[in-house]
Design a protein around this motif. Structure first.
Motif, PDB file in Angstrom:
ATOM      1  N   HIS A 277       3.689  20.036  -2.785  1.00 31.45           N
ATOM      2  CA  HIS A 277       2.505  20.033  -1.934  1.00 31.45           C
ATOM      3  C   HIS A 277       1.230  19.738  -2.732  1.00 31.45           C
ATOM      4  O   HIS A 277       0.427  18.890  -2.341  1.00 31.45           O
ATOM      5  CB  HIS A 277       2.374  21.387  -1.226  1.00 31.45           C
ATOM      6  CG  HIS A 277       1.170  21.483  -0.354  1.00 31.45           C
ATOM      7  ND1 HIS A 277      -0.037  21.988  -0.804  1.00 31.45           N
ATOM      8  CD2 HIS A 277       0.975  21.133   0.938  1.00 31.45           C
ATOM      9  CE1 HIS A 277      -0.920  21.953   0.184  1.00 31.45           C
ATOM     10  NE2 HIS A 277      -0.336  21.446   1.247  1.00 31.45           N
ATOM     11  N   ILE A 278       1.041  20.409  -3.850  1.00 32.83           N
ATOM     12  CA  ILE A 278      -0.204  20.229  -4.604  1.00 32.83           C
ATOM     13  C   ILE A 278      -0.280  18.810  -5.161  1.00 32.83           C
ATOM     14  O   ILE A 278      -1.356  18.196  -5.191  1.00 32.83           O
ATOM     15  CB  ILE A 278      -0.335  21.272  -5.746  1.00 32.83           C
ATOM     16  CG1 ILE A 278      -1.729  21.214  -6.370  1.00 32.83           C
ATOM     17  CG2 ILE A 278       0.732  21.102  -6.808  1.00 32.83           C
ATOM     18  CD1 ILE A 278      -2.857  21.558  -5.435  1.00 32.83           C
ATOM     19  N   THR A 279       0.866  18.249  -5.566  1.00 36.59           N
ATOM     20  CA  THR A 279       0.866  16.856  -6.034  1.00 36.59           C
ATOM     21  C   THR A 279       0.450  15.922  -4.906  1.00 36.59           C
ATOM     22  O   THR A 279      -0.386  15.023  -5.099  1.00 36.59           O
ATOM     23  CB  THR A 279       2.256  16.451  -6.551  1.00 36.59           C
ATOM     24  OG1 THR A 279       2.629  17.300  -7.631  1.00 36.59           O
ATOM     25  CG2 THR A 279       2.261  15.002  -7.022  1.00 36.59           C
ATOM     26  N   GLY A 280       1.015  16.123  -3.731  1.00 33.92           N
ATOM     27  CA  GLY A 280       0.667  15.275  -2.598  1.00 33.92           C
ATOM     28  C   GLY A 280      -0.806  15.350  -2.253  1.00 33.92           C
ATOM     29  O   GLY A 280      -1.451  14.332  -1.986  1.00 33.92           O
TER      30      GLY A 280
ATOM     31  N   ALA B 285       0.833  -1.199   0.000  1.00 31.11           N
ATOM     32  CA  ALA B 285       0.000   0.000   0.000  1.00 31.11           C
ATOM     33  C   ALA B 285       0.870   1.251   0.000  1.00 31.11           C
ATOM     34  O   ALA B 285       0.590   2.227  -0.708  1.00 31.11           O
ATOM     35  CB  ALA B 285      -0.929  -0.003   1.212  1.00 31.11           C
ATOM     36  N   VAL B 286       1.940   1.246   0.784  1.00 32.56           N
ATOM     37  CA  VAL B 286       2.883   2.367   0.790  1.00 32.56           C
ATOM     38  C   VAL B 286       3.529   2.521  -0.586  1.00 32.56           C
ATOM     39  O   VAL B 286       3.665   3.638  -1.113  1.00 32.56           O
ATOM     40  CB  VAL B 286       3.955   2.167   1.876  1.00 32.56           C
ATOM     41  CG1 VAL B 286       5.062   3.221   1.747  1.00 32.56           C
ATOM     42  CG2 VAL B 286       3.334   2.240   3.263  1.00 32.56           C
ATOM     43  N   ALA B 287       3.919   1.403  -1.178  1.00 27.40           N
ATOM     44  CA  ALA B 287       4.510   1.445  -2.519  1.00 27.40           C
ATOM     45  C   ALA B 287       3.547   2.069  -3.516  1.00 27.40           C
ATOM     46  O   ALA B 287       3.939   2.908  -4.343  1.00 27.40           O
ATOM     47  CB  ALA B 287       4.904   0.037  -2.966  1.00 27.40           C
ATOM     48  N   ASP B 288       2.280   1.680  -3.456  1.00 23.44           N
ATOM     49  CA  ASP B 288       1.286   2.226  -4.381  1.00 23.44           C
ATOM     50  C   ASP B 288       1.142   3.732  -4.212  1.00 23.44           C
ATOM     51  O   ASP B 288       1.007   4.474  -5.194  1.00 23.44           O
ATOM     52  CB  ASP B 288      -0.073   1.553  -4.160  1.00 23.44           C
ATOM     53  CG  ASP B 288      -0.093   0.100  -4.604  1.00 23.44           C
ATOM     54  OD1 ASP B 288       0.820  -0.305  -5.349  1.00 23.44           O
ATOM     55  OD2 ASP B 288      -1.017  -0.629  -4.189  1.00 23.44           O
ATOM     56  N   LEU B 289       1.174   4.199  -2.965  1.00 27.12           N
ATOM     57  CA  LEU B 289       1.010   5.625  -2.700  1.00 27.12           C
ATOM     58  C   LEU B 289       2.193   6.419  -3.241  1.00 27.12           C
ATOM     59  O   LEU B 289       2.013   7.447  -3.909  1.00 27.12           O
ATOM     60  CB  LEU B 289       0.860   5.853  -1.190  1.00 27.12           C
ATOM     61  CG  LEU B 289       0.585   7.293  -0.754  1.00 27.12           C
ATOM     62  CD1 LEU B 289      -0.755   7.781  -1.305  1.00 27.12           C
ATOM     63  CD2 LEU B 289       0.609   7.400   0.775  1.00 27.12           C
ATOM     64  N   TYR B 290       3.401   5.959  -2.974  1.00 31.51           N
ATOM     65  CA  TYR B 290       4.587   6.686  -3.441  1.00 31.51           C
ATOM     66  C   TYR B 290       4.761   6.557  -4.950  1.00 31.51           C
ATOM     67  O   TYR B 290       5.239   7.492  -5.607  1.00 31.51           O
ATOM     68  CB  TYR B 290       5.830   6.190  -2.700  1.00 31.51           C
ATOM     69  CG  TYR B 290       5.996   6.824  -1.339  1.00 31.51           C
ATOM     70  CD1 TYR B 290       6.863   7.892  -1.144  1.00 31.51           C
ATOM     71  CD2 TYR B 290       5.269   6.380  -0.234  1.00 31.51           C
ATOM     72  CE1 TYR B 290       7.015   8.496   0.094  1.00 31.51           C
ATOM     73  CE2 TYR B 290       5.408   6.975   1.011  1.00 31.51           C
ATOM     74  CZ  TYR B 290       6.287   8.030   1.163  1.00 31.51           C
ATOM     75  OH  TYR B 290       6.426   8.631   2.392  1.00 31.51           O
ATOM     76  N   HIS B 291       4.389   5.412  -5.489  1.00 29.49           N
ATOM     77  CA  HIS B 291       4.393   5.232  -6.946  1.00 29.49           C
ATOM     78  C   HIS B 291       3.483   6.274  -7.597  1.00 29.49           C
ATOM     79  O   HIS B 291       3.875   6.980  -8.542  1.00 29.49           O
ATOM     80  CB  HIS B 291       3.913   3.810  -7.256  1.00 29.49           C
ATOM     81  CG  HIS B 291       3.721   3.504  -8.707  1.00 29.49           C
ATOM     82  ND1 HIS B 291       3.109   2.347  -9.136  1.00 29.49           N
ATOM     83  CD2 HIS B 291       4.019   4.194  -9.837  1.00 29.49           C
ATOM     84  CE1 HIS B 291       3.071   2.327 -10.463  1.00 29.49           C
ATOM     85  NE2 HIS B 291       3.604   3.440 -10.912  1.00 29.49           N
ATOM     86  N   ALA B 292       2.262   6.396  -7.093  1.00 27.84           N
ATOM     87  CA  ALA B 292       1.314   7.365  -7.644  1.00 27.84           C
ATOM     88  C   ALA B 292       1.827   8.786  -7.473  1.00 27.84           C
ATOM     89  O   ALA B 292       1.672   9.636  -8.367  1.00 27.84           O
ATOM     90  CB  ALA B 292      -0.041   7.206  -6.958  1.00 27.84           C
ATOM     91  N   TYR B 293       2.458   9.048  -6.336  1.00 28.84           N
ATOM     92  CA  TYR B 293       2.983  10.397  -6.097  1.00 28.84           C
ATOM     93  C   TYR B 293       4.056  10.752  -7.127  1.00 28.84           C
ATOM     94  O   TYR B 293       4.054  11.856  -7.688  1.00 28.84           O
ATOM     95  CB  TYR B 293       3.560  10.504  -4.685  1.00 28.84           C
ATOM     96  CG  TYR B 293       4.083  11.895  -4.386  1.00 28.84           C
ATOM     97  CD1 TYR B 293       3.249  12.872  -3.846  1.00 28.84           C
ATOM     98  CD2 TYR B 293       5.386  12.250  -4.678  1.00 28.84           C
ATOM     99  CE1 TYR B 293       3.707  14.166  -3.607  1.00 28.84           C
ATOM    100  CE2 TYR B 293       5.863  13.529  -4.455  1.00 28.84           C
ATOM    101  CZ  TYR B 293       5.018  14.481  -3.905  1.00 28.84           C
ATOM    102  OH  TYR B 293       5.486  15.754  -3.683  1.00 28.84           O
ATOM    103  N   PHE B 294       4.967   9.827  -7.397  1.00 28.23           N
ATOM    104  CA  PHE B 294       6.038  10.130  -8.343  1.00 28.23           C
ATOM    105  C   PHE B 294       5.490  10.367  -9.749  1.00 28.23           C
ATOM    106  O   PHE B 294       5.871  11.328 -10.426  1.00 28.23           O
ATOM    107  CB  PHE B 294       7.071   9.004  -8.353  1.00 28.23           C
ATOM    108  CG  PHE B 294       8.204   9.249  -9.315  1.00 28.23           C
ATOM    109  CD1 PHE B 294       9.024  10.356  -9.172  1.00 28.23           C
ATOM    110  CD2 PHE B 294       8.444   8.384 -10.369  1.00 28.23           C
ATOM    111  CE1 PHE B 294      10.071  10.598 -10.061  1.00 28.23           C
ATOM    112  CE2 PHE B 294       9.479   8.609 -11.261  1.00 28.23           C
ATOM    113  CZ  PHE B 294      10.297   9.719 -11.106  1.00 28.23           C
TER     114      PHE B 294
END
Length: 350
Positions: free
Chosen positions: A240-243, A18-27
């Motif tokens: 910030h806006i991406t996050g 789940a963490v991987a998915d979140l950071y993947h989407a963020y990048f």
């Protein structure tokens, strides 16, 4: 034989994913944010610098970790991309032709441009990734005869990103280290002949953590690059806006794994604690008059980043604000940091 994972292990691995998915989407989202708010040229420069920095930090140590640093340069470079990306859950293929030529192919769907995101990625941005990493592997190996020939690009409407490493019989100039040959096509992939990680040194728990870290590493690299390239104010806004956007979009997916429901501040505080634990960060929570304070003692992802700037913390600030909005309306999130934007990061939720 290794023992089958118990339920606790499986739950831990799901949280890591789940963490991987979140950071993947963020990048991925961060690249699209730069494309839409600063334009293709700035996005290409950003992607180039991110991938060049990762290449300089990770390529040679990675060859040793994977046990392939003894191979001929073209083969070692191609196998590195195959094995390291496979660990991160990326669809990738490897085809050996000779000791001086080896192919890699990223078939659809592309990991980095997940889902409809691929429709927003200009060709120059994809090429910048190749310039940043693939074109520099020969330099890193001390062999200026090694170059990369790209034969297809997904974002141009072709059926994958592919190309081959080739060791020429002469040193290459800078503009010769990445060339394009769209009239060529990769050989067919045969999984039976592809390299594999040694099971003894890459057991399941290590692979699961590496899967999580693969996605997180892109954000670790991208945040300081963003600050250095665009300046503190602009970078802080973009981070910030991406996050915030990604957090709002992905709360339901992440919360399902962390067993959180949409309710209010108490449930969101519990969610954040679980999320921080899943990314190996220690945190303590106190409650007072309907508000909750989470004291995040570490942000291990950024621990050893030499050019870390306090603006990098805008990554988490945006993500947590967005996740709060996804959890429920009017859940406030405020961040305080120690000197230089370092931990402890104190989150007030109410």
């Amino acid at each position: 034989m290794t023992a089958a994972p118990d339920l606790a292990q499986q739950a831990q691995w799901q949280r890591w994913r789940a963490v991987a998915d979140l950071y993947h989407a963020y990048f991925t989202g961060l690249i699209l944010t730069v494309v839409t708010r600063r334009g293709t040229a700035d996005a290409a420069e950003f992607v180039f610098r991110v991938f060049r920095r990762q290449q300089q930090e990770r390529f040679l140590p990675g060859l040793k970790k994977l046990g392939i640093d003894h191979l001929p340069p073209a083969v070692a470079a191609a196998q590195y991309h195959y094995l390291s990306n496979w660990i991160g859950g990326v669809h990738v293929e490897y085809m050996y032709e000779s000791d001086t030529q080896a192919w890699i192919r990223y078939p659809p769907p592309r990991w980095i441009w997940k889902g409809p995101a691929i429709c927003g990625v200009p060709g120059d941005v994809s090429r910048a990734m190749l310039r940043g990493w693939h074109a520099n592997n020969g330099v890193a190996l001390g062999d200026l005869r090694l170059g990369f020939v790209c034969t297809k690009q997904s974002v141009d409407g072709q059926d994958g990103l592919e190309g081959y490493y080739h060791q020429y019989d002469h040193p290459l100039e800078l503009d010769q280290r990445l060339v394009f040959a769209r009239h060529l096509e990769a050989p067919m992939f045969d999984a039976a002949t592809a390299p594999a990680l040694p099971v003894a040194s890459w057991p399941k728990p290590r692979l699961e953590k590496a899967y999580r870290n693969y996605a997180m590493e892109y954000v670790r690299t991208a945040a300081p690059v963003m600050v250095q390239l665009f300046g503190v104010e602009d970078a802080g806004y973009l981070l910030h806006i991406t996050g915030k956007l990604i957090g709002m979009q992905f709360f339901d997916e992440i919360a399902a794994t962390l067993s959180t429901t949409r309710v209010g501040a108490r449930e969101f505080a519990s969610f954040l604690n679980a999320l921080l634990a899943a990314q190996d960060d220690a945190a303590e929570t106190t409650a007072s008059e309907g508000a909750f304070e989470i004291r995040q003692q570490s942000w291990k992802l950024m621990d050893d980043v030499a050019d870390y700037h306090r603006a990098c913390a805008r990554v988490l600030e945006g993500l947590f604000e967005g996740l709060a909005a996804g959890c429920g309306r009017h859940i406030g999130v405020q961040m305080r940091t120690a000197a230089g934007g370092r931990p402890p990061l104190v989150w007030t939720i109410g």
